[in-house]
Design a protein around this motif. Structure first.
Motif, mmCIF file in Angstrom:
data_model
loop_
_atom_site.group_PDB
_atom_site.id
_atom_site.type_symbol
_atom_site.label_atom_id
_atom_site.label_comp_id
_atom_site.label_asym_id
_atom_site.label_seq_id
_atom_site.Cartn_x
_atom_site.Cartn_y
_atom_site.Cartn_z
ATOM 1 N N MET A 187 10.772 5.748 13.807
ATOM 2 C CA MET A 187 9.661 5.880 12.846
ATOM 3 C C MET A 187 8.453 6.512 13.548
ATOM 4 S SD MET A 187 10.651 4.175 9.870
ATOM 5 C CE MET A 187 9.366 3.239 9.033
ATOM 6 N N ASN A 188 8.151 6.036 14.743
ATOM 7 C CA ASN A 188 6.992 6.561 15.479
ATOM 8 C C ASN A 188 7.186 8.029 15.856
ATOM 9 O OD1 ASN A 188 6.013 3.968 15.314
ATOM 10 N ND2 ASN A 188 6.333 3.460 17.463
ATOM 11 N N LEU A 189 8.370 8.381 16.326
ATOM 12 C CA LEU A 189 8.621 9.775 16.711
ATOM 13 C C LEU A 189 8.450 10.697 15.508
ATOM 14 C CD1 LEU A 189 11.732 9.297 19.041
ATOM 15 C CD2 LEU A 189 9.523 10.260 19.746
ATOM 16 N N LYS A 190 8.884 10.241 14.350
ATOM 17 C CA LYS A 190 8.763 11.054 13.139
ATOM 18 C C LYS A 190 7.399 10.915 12.479
ATOM 19 C CE LYS A 190 13.640 11.440 11.896
ATOM 20 N NZ LYS A 190 13.690 12.903 11.672
ATOM 21 N N GLU A 191 6.534 10.092 13.090
ATOM 22 C CA GLU A 191 5.178 9.887 12.568
ATOM 23 C C GLU A 191 5.189 9.411 11.116
ATOM 24 O OE1 GLU A 191 2.603 13.153 13.579
ATOM 25 O OE2 GLU A 191 3.270 13.164 15.665
ATOM 26 N N ILE A 192 6.094 8.468 10.834
ATOM 27 C CA ILE A 192 6.147 7.830 9.517
ATOM 28 C C ILE A 192 5.281 6.572 9.595
ATOM 29 C CG2 ILE A 192 7.638 6.726 7.788
ATOM 30 C CD1 ILE A 192 10.001 8.356 9.126
ATOM 31 N N GLN A 193 4.266 6.495 8.730
ATOM 32 C CA GLN A 193 3.423 5.300 8.682
ATOM 33 C C GLN A 193 4.208 4.159 8.055
ATOM 34 O OE1 GLN A 193 0.007 5.315 9.735
ATOM 35 N NE2 GLN A 193 0.699 7.259 10.628
ATOM 36 N N TYR A 194 4.102 2.956 8.613
ATOM 37 C CA TYR A 194 4.820 1.818 8.023
ATOM 38 C C TYR A 194 4.107 0.524 8.350
ATOM 39 C CZ TYR A 194 6.712 1.169 12.781
ATOM 40 O OH TYR A 194 6.848 0.998 14.128
ATOM 41 N N ASN A 195 4.385 -0.486 7.529
ATOM 42 C CA ASN A 195 3.896 -1.826 7.797
ATOM 43 C C ASN A 195 5.043 -2.684 8.318
ATOM 44 O OD1 ASN A 195 1.085 -1.679 6.939
ATOM 45 N ND2 ASN A 195 1.916 -1.357 4.883
ATOM 46 N N ILE A 196 4.684 -3.626 9.191
ATOM 47 C CA ILE A 196 5.694 -4.529 9.733
ATOM 48 C C ILE A 196 5.600 -5.878 9.043
ATOM 49 C CG2 ILE A 196 6.186 -5.954 11.771
ATOM 50 C CD1 ILE A 196 6.252 -3.522 13.406
ATOM 51 N N LYS A 197 6.748 -6.391 8.619
ATOM 52 C CA LYS A 197 6.826 -7.765 8.125
ATOM 53 C C LYS A 197 7.642 -8.533 9.158
ATOM 54 C CE LYS A 197 7.923 -10.347 3.927
ATOM 55 N NZ LYS A 197 6.716 -11.183 3.842
ATOM 56 N N PRO A 198 6.961 -9.341 9.976
ATOM 57 C CA PRO A 198 7.699 -10.021 11.042
ATOM 58 C C PRO A 198 8.650 -11.091 10.491
ATOM 59 C CG PRO A 198 5.307 -10.057 11.449
ATOM 60 C CD PRO A 198 5.515 -9.635 10.025
ATOM 61 N N GLY A 258 0.811 -1.229 0.000
ATOM 62 C CA GLY A 258 0.000 0.000 0.000
ATOM 63 C C GLY A 258 0.833 1.262 0.000
ATOM 64 N N GLY A 259 2.030 1.199 -0.604
ATOM 65 C CA GLY A 259 2.873 2.387 -0.701
ATOM 66 C C GLY A 259 3.633 2.742 0.559
ATOM 67 N N LYS A 260 3.300 2.088 1.668
ATOM 68 C CA LYS A 260 3.999 2.430 2.920
ATOM 69 C C LYS A 260 5.348 1.706 2.998
ATOM 70 C CE LYS A 260 -0.108 2.773 5.858
ATOM 71 N NZ LYS A 260 -0.792 2.064 6.945
ATOM 72 N N PRO A 261 6.315 2.296 3.723
ATOM 73 C CA PRO A 261 7.558 1.567 3.968
ATOM 74 C C PRO A 261 7.271 0.264 4.714
ATOM 75 C CG PRO A 261 7.742 3.863 4.683
ATOM 76 C CD PRO A 261 6.307 3.639 4.328
ATOM 77 N N VAL A 262 8.113 -0.736 4.472
ATOM 78 C CA VAL A 262 7.981 -2.033 5.135
ATOM 79 C C VAL A 262 9.191 -2.262 6.030
ATOM 80 C CG1 VAL A 262 7.842 -4.536 4.815
ATOM 81 C CG2 VAL A 262 6.630 -3.012 3.242
ATOM 82 N N LEU A 263 8.918 -2.475 7.320
ATOM 83 C CA LEU A 263 10.002 -2.756 8.264
ATOM 84 C C LEU A 263 10.031 -4.248 8.573
ATOM 85 C CD1 LEU A 263 12.221 -1.603 10.184
ATOM 86 C CD2 LEU A 263 10.444 -1.512 11.957
ATOM 87 N N TYR A 264 11.133 -4.890 8.246
ATOM 88 C CA TYR A 264 11.367 -6.273 8.638
ATOM 89 C C TYR A 264 11.825 -6.231 10.091
ATOM 90 C CZ TYR A 264 11.283 -7.225 3.627
ATOM 91 O OH TYR A 264 10.917 -7.319 2.307
ATOM 92 N N SER A 265 11.055 -6.870 10.962
ATOM 93 C CA SER A 265 11.212 -6.636 12.395
ATOM 94 C C SER A 265 10.941 -7.922 13.171
ATOM 95 C CB SER A 265 10.199 -5.546 12.792
ATOM 96 O OG SER A 265 10.016 -5.440 14.178
#
Lengths: 218, 218
Positions: free
Chosen positions: B26-37, B5-12
């Motif tokens: 990411m949260n402090l900068k209010e960047i929306q992202y998806n997590i890929k566990p 959906g266009g959002k950055p993906v964090l492998y976490s």
């Protein structure tokens, strides 16, 4: 403890790869400095003295006294030099290339060197230390070789010398010291050969340090 | 593998302190992202799969897919975010304060975390792993407590949250996990208390991750 003749003072040990990184960066930027040797082996390690702990609470080298302050941690020192001495930049202007430089630096500074550091090898023990160091250097070099396959030019990232090269060359020296077979890493080897006779890298080499013991000079 | 959906993906991984650092930033900068566990324990570790090795050749988390590129190494990722998303700066403007932030980050990222990393603890062995982790965390926290005694305000460096705080809070969690006695580190403890209920830190906490097992939620 402070400036000698107004020049920055680098607390350094001839064979410390982290000190060596900073020496290369200082030389590339043509910053004049004096070296204050800290022996990591004499009397159990001068870095553990009360006097030196005031300089660097991590009790390791390097530390740099410059501009009236003392800085520790090699990447931090190099970033400070980059931000205050913009001559001969060691980070590219492009943000993506900067990130590629920092990836190589961080794989070495967090993923390899801390695990084959003298203080860790003492803790691991004489018997196991070579196998231990080889394991972590091989793991990190496999990753770096893959990163470089995408971003390397003449040097680690493109055709300009960057902080990544300042970190890589000392780590290659350490790899040889622990008898790591470097043949699986042709890009790393090529960049090492490219830079071995560069004046800034030569002058920073362990064998050209004032505290290098005569028997270790090649 | 790419943007959802266009959002950055964090492998976490929920409990990875290096992933956690990036989640906070990411949260402090209010960047929306998806997590890929990426499970570090399932089937010997999904980070060692051929598929994930293409994402991160170091076979570890985090990695961030953003702006059409993939970045690895947590400090590198945070620096890239800082350089491309200047909102809510996480590095001070002043060069000396920036250096103080980076000192704390680097002591943690090179001097502590790599030595108590899961992959190293497996190599050290079950029997010795707690003592080993405690040794390196104590050594690093002694140094950080001294650094903070000079530069801390409400947070690690002055009264603004910086990258140093993004690194410190996850490392304090790890220290508790390995039963380190934190009473000798009053400044570290005070900053940890200061930030434990901050929304950006809470949302990044392991217990609030999609891959946190139900039995681990506090």
């Amino acid at each position: 403890m402070s400036m000698i003749g107004g020049k920055p003072v680098l607390y350094s040990y001839w064979r410390s790869s982290c000190s060596w990184r900073v020496r290369i960066a200082m030389n590339l930027k043509e910053i004049q400095y004096n070296i204050k040797p800290v022996s990591l082996i004499k009397a159990g390690g001068e870095q553990h003295s009360n006097e030196y702990r005031e300089v660097n609470p991590m009790e390791q080298v390097p530390a740099l006294h410059i501009d009236g302050i003392t800085l520790v941690e090699s990447l931090n020192i190099m970033n400070y030099l980059e931000e205050t001495r913009p001559q001969r930049p060691l980070l590219p202007h492009d943000v993506v290339k900067r990130a590629k430089v920092r990836e190589v630096c961080e794989v070495i500074a967090s993923g390899i060197q801390p695990l084959q550091n003298l203080v860790v090898l003492i803790y691991v023990g004489e018997e196991k230390k070579n196998e231990w160091a080889q394991h972590w250097i091989n793991r990190g070099f496999r990753a770096i070789e893959r990163l470089l396959s995408v971003c390397a030019g003449k040097y680690c990232v493109g055709d300009e010398i960057t902080l990544a090269d300042c970190c890589l060359i000392p780590q290659v020296f350490n790899a040889r010291r622990f008898h790591v077979d470097l043949r699986p890493f042709p890009i790393i080897l090529r960049i090492d050969r490219e830079l071995e006779n560069h004046p800034a890298f030569r002058a920073a080499h362990p064998s050209n340090q004032p505290d290098c013991p005569p028997e270790a000079v090649k």
